[in-house]
Design a protein around this motif. Structure first.
Motif, mmCIF file in Angstrom:
data_model
loop_
_atom_site.group_PDB
_atom_site.id
_atom_site.type_symbol
_atom_site.label_atom_id
_atom_site.label_comp_id
_atom_site.label_asym_id
_atom_site.label_seq_id
_atom_site.Cartn_x
_atom_site.Cartn_y
_atom_site.Cartn_z
ATOM 1 N N LEU A 175 0.830 -1.204 0.000
ATOM 2 C CA LEU A 175 0.000 0.000 0.000
ATOM 3 C C LEU A 175 0.866 1.255 0.000
ATOM 4 O O LEU A 175 0.618 2.200 -0.759
ATOM 5 N N ARG A 176 1.891 1.278 0.833
ATOM 6 C CA ARG A 176 2.776 2.435 0.867
ATOM 7 C C ARG A 176 3.533 2.598 -0.450
ATOM 8 O O ARG A 176 3.785 3.720 -0.895
ATOM 9 N N SER A 177 3.867 1.492 -1.088
ATOM 10 C CA SER A 177 4.490 1.579 -2.413
ATOM 11 C C SER A 177 3.500 2.164 -3.412
ATOM 12 O O SER A 177 3.874 2.962 -4.285
ATOM 13 N N GLY A 178 2.229 1.782 -3.276
ATOM 14 C CA GLY A 178 1.191 2.358 -4.116
ATOM 15 C C GLY A 178 1.034 3.855 -3.891
ATOM 16 O O GLY A 178 0.755 4.610 -4.828
ATOM 17 N N LEU A 179 1.236 4.303 -2.648
ATOM 18 C CA LEU A 179 1.161 5.739 -2.360
ATOM 19 C C LEU A 179 2.333 6.479 -3.007
ATOM 20 O O LEU A 179 2.169 7.598 -3.513
ATOM 21 N N MET A 180 3.526 5.862 -3.006
ATOM 22 C CA MET A 180 4.656 6.446 -3.742
ATOM 23 C C MET A 180 4.299 6.577 -5.219
ATOM 24 O O MET A 180 4.635 7.573 -5.864
ATOM 25 N N MET A 181 3.624 5.557 -5.736
ATOM 26 C CA MET A 181 3.209 5.582 -7.136
ATOM 27 C C MET A 181 2.243 6.737 -7.403
ATOM 28 O O MET A 181 2.373 7.440 -8.418
ATOM 29 N N LEU A 182 1.285 6.947 -6.502
ATOM 30 C CA LEU A 182 0.335 8.053 -6.675
ATOM 31 C C LEU A 182 1.059 9.401 -6.694
ATOM 32 O O LEU A 182 0.739 10.276 -7.504
ATOM 33 N N HIS A 183 2.024 9.583 -5.804
ATOM 34 C CA HIS A 183 2.810 10.820 -5.824
ATOM 35 C C HIS A 183 3.554 10.964 -7.155
ATOM 36 O O HIS A 183 3.621 12.058 -7.724
ATOM 37 N N HIS A 184 4.099 9.857 -7.643
ATOM 38 C CA HIS A 184 4.806 9.866 -8.932
ATOM 39 C C HIS A 184 3.880 10.307 -10.064
ATOM 40 O O HIS A 184 4.301 10.995 -10.999
ATOM 41 N N LEU A 185 2.600 9.927 -9.956
ATOM 42 C CA LEU A 185 1.604 10.271 -10.970
ATOM 43 C C LEU A 185 1.024 11.671 -10.787
ATOM 44 O O LEU A 185 0.197 12.117 -11.578
ATOM 45 N N GLY A 186 1.438 12.338 -9.703
ATOM 46 C CA GLY A 186 0.918 13.680 -9.430
ATOM 47 C C GLY A 186 -0.361 13.700 -8.624
ATOM 48 O O GLY A 186 -0.955 14.763 -8.422
ATOM 49 N N GLU A 187 -0.801 12.537 -8.117
ATOM 50 C CA GLU A 187 -2.041 12.438 -7.331
ATOM 51 C C GLU A 187 -1.708 12.621 -5.842
ATOM 52 O O GLU A 187 -1.945 11.750 -5.004
ATOM 53 N N HIS A 188 -1.172 13.800 -5.496
ATOM 54 C CA HIS A 188 -0.648 14.028 -4.149
ATOM 55 C C HIS A 188 -1.749 14.054 -3.087
ATOM 56 O O HIS A 188 -1.610 13.426 -2.029
ATOM 57 N N ALA A 189 -2.818 14.746 -3.344
ATOM 58 C CA ALA A 189 -3.895 14.845 -2.345
ATOM 59 C C ALA A 189 -4.506 13.485 -2.065
ATOM 60 O O ALA A 189 -4.804 13.140 -0.910
ATOM 61 N N LEU A 190 -4.698 12.685 -3.098
ATOM 62 C CA LEU A 190 -5.258 11.343 -2.927
ATOM 63 C C LEU A 190 -4.314 10.466 -2.109
ATOM 64 O O LEU A 190 -4.743 9.748 -1.199
ATOM 65 N N ALA A 191 -3.026 10.535 -2.408
ATOM 66 C CA ALA A 191 -2.040 9.747 -1.661
ATOM 67 C C ALA A 191 -2.040 10.127 -0.187
ATOM 68 O O ALA A 191 -1.993 9.255 0.699
ATOM 69 N N GLU A 192 -2.109 11.426 0.099
ATOM 70 C CA GLU A 192 -2.098 11.883 1.492
ATOM 71 C C GLU A 192 -3.372 11.460 2.229
ATOM 72 O O GLU A 192 -3.330 11.120 3.421
ATOM 73 N N ARG A 193 -4.498 11.451 1.525
ATOM 74 C CA ARG A 193 -5.759 11.031 2.140
ATOM 75 C C ARG A 193 -5.711 9.553 2.529
ATOM 76 O O ARG A 193 -6.117 9.163 3.635
ATOM 77 N N ILE A 194 -5.199 8.708 1.645
ATOM 78 C CA ILE A 194 -5.079 7.278 1.959
ATOM 79 C C ILE A 194 -4.053 7.068 3.069
ATOM 80 O O ILE A 194 -4.253 6.253 3.981
ATOM 81 N N GLU A 195 -2.949 7.808 3.008
ATOM 82 C CA GLU A 195 -1.912 7.676 4.040
ATOM 83 C C GLU A 195 -2.460 8.054 5.419
ATOM 84 O O GLU A 195 -2.157 7.392 6.415
ATOM 85 N N ASP A 196 -3.269 9.083 5.491
ATOM 86 C CA ASP A 196 -3.874 9.478 6.763
ATOM 87 C C ASP A 196 -4.749 8.349 7.321
ATOM 88 O O ASP A 196 -4.729 8.068 8.525
#
Length: 334
Positions: free
Chosen positions: A278-299
């Motif tokens: 999941l955390r690797s997937g969040l790195m992927m979202l940041h790589h794709l520019g989906e920063h807000a979505l990644a931070e929401r899932i991380e929270d």
């Protein structure tokens, strides 16, 4: 909508992959998964470790999320991970390590990112064996170009993410030539980023310093073998391989992966912890520019980790893989 190559892998891979898919779906992630596989399961089914269909998918989508893969042992097969890294010049292995509330650790305040050169060094695959003499030689190939690329990537990351220091771990006191290439490359990169402090440490001292006072490090860069060892050491500082993310990044392709093993002994039992993938997937979202979505899932993940009863057994709880995922999804809904 981002089309992403999804490689479930072997053992617990399909279970943790499904958990991540469920969480991303609940979060409304604009992801279309294109599922392909590799590894032992694929070999048993088709006789191919890395099917051409997977390579075609990677070359089309340029971004992938990969579960743990098993390479058959003792049969002359080269590591699938190394094969993909070298084939697509994924020269950056990026491994963050950060202490998280709720995950047991002996340390606090760890927040570092390790950059490991991913294609050269002792993992180049350049080996010879003289059967008559009983001598095996493995060549530690380090290039000027490879050293410059990984060192500059570490400094560029530090500058982009507000990091203050880059530390090179090396053995230039013994490996006079190979070590000097990395030292020179980092010194060259440091002149381009004067706002970033640069230091270097001998690898054995680096290991001692990491265990003694890991909070002193920010961004660490090193060669392939040293990075392989240090990245697992750093994972141990923050709770283990089951909770850390990883990425293999090149100039035009990135494969994000769980860095732990496929754990066939617990496959299919609902015991697997999906946090690393999941955390690797969040790195992927940041790589794709989906920063807000990644931070929401991380929270939502971080809040769930504070409640041990909702976590999997390795984190001190009793929840199954799917129950843990549902707890995260429940917090997303709130």
């Amino acid at each position: 909508m981002h089309t992403i190559t999804l490689i479930p892998g072997d053992g617990i891979g399909p279970e943790i992959t499904q958990a991540v898919k469920d969480i991303f779906s609940a979060a409304g992630a604009p992801i279309q998964w294109e599922e392909q596989n590799a590894g032992q399961t694929t070999f048993d089914q088709s006789g191919e470790l890395i099917p051409q269909s997977l390579l075609d998918s990677l070359e089309k989508n340029r971004v992938a999320l990969k579960g743990p893969i098993t390479t058959p042992v003792g049969k002359g097969f080269r590591s699938i991970n190394i094969t993909l890294r070298q084939k697509y010049d994924l020269y950056q292995n990026v491994r963050p390590a950060k202490t998280t509330e709720g995950i047991d650790s002996r340390y606090t305040g760890v927040n570092l990112v390790l950059f490991r050169e991913n294609t050269e060094g002792l993992y180049s695959g350049l080996e010879v064996y003289d059967e008559r003499l009983g001598i095996s030689d493995s060549f530690n190939r380090i290039t000027v170009a490879g050293s410059r690329k990984i060192c500059r990537a570490a400094f560029a990351y530090a500058a982009k993410h507000g990091r203050k220091k880059v530390t090179l771990a090396h053995k230039a006191n013994i490996l006079k030539m190979a070590g000097k290439l990395m030292l020179d490359a980092c010194k060259e990169a440091a002149t381009e980023f004067p706002q970033i402090v640069f230091e270097d440490k001998i690898i054995d001292n680096m290991c001692m310093q990491l265990v003694n006072k890991p909070e002193q490090f920010d961004v660490v860069v090193t060669t392939n073998l040293f990075g392989d060892i240090l990245s697992d050491l750093c994972a141990g500082l923050v709770g283990g391989l089951g909770v850390v993310s990883g990425a293999n990044v090149g100039d035009d392709m990135a494969i994000f992966e769980a860095v732990h093993g496929s754990a066939p002994d617990i496959a299919g039992q609902g015991k697997a912890n999906p946090t690393a993938l999941l955390r690797s997937g969040l790195m992927m979202l940041h790589h794709l520019g989906e920063h807000a979505l990644a931070e929401r899932i991380e929270d939502a993940l971080d809040e769930t980790l504070k409640h041990k009863e909702e976590c999997t057994g390795d984190l001190g709880g009793k929840a199954s893989t799917s129950q843990f995922a549902q707890s995260i999804i429940g917090r997303l809904a709130k």
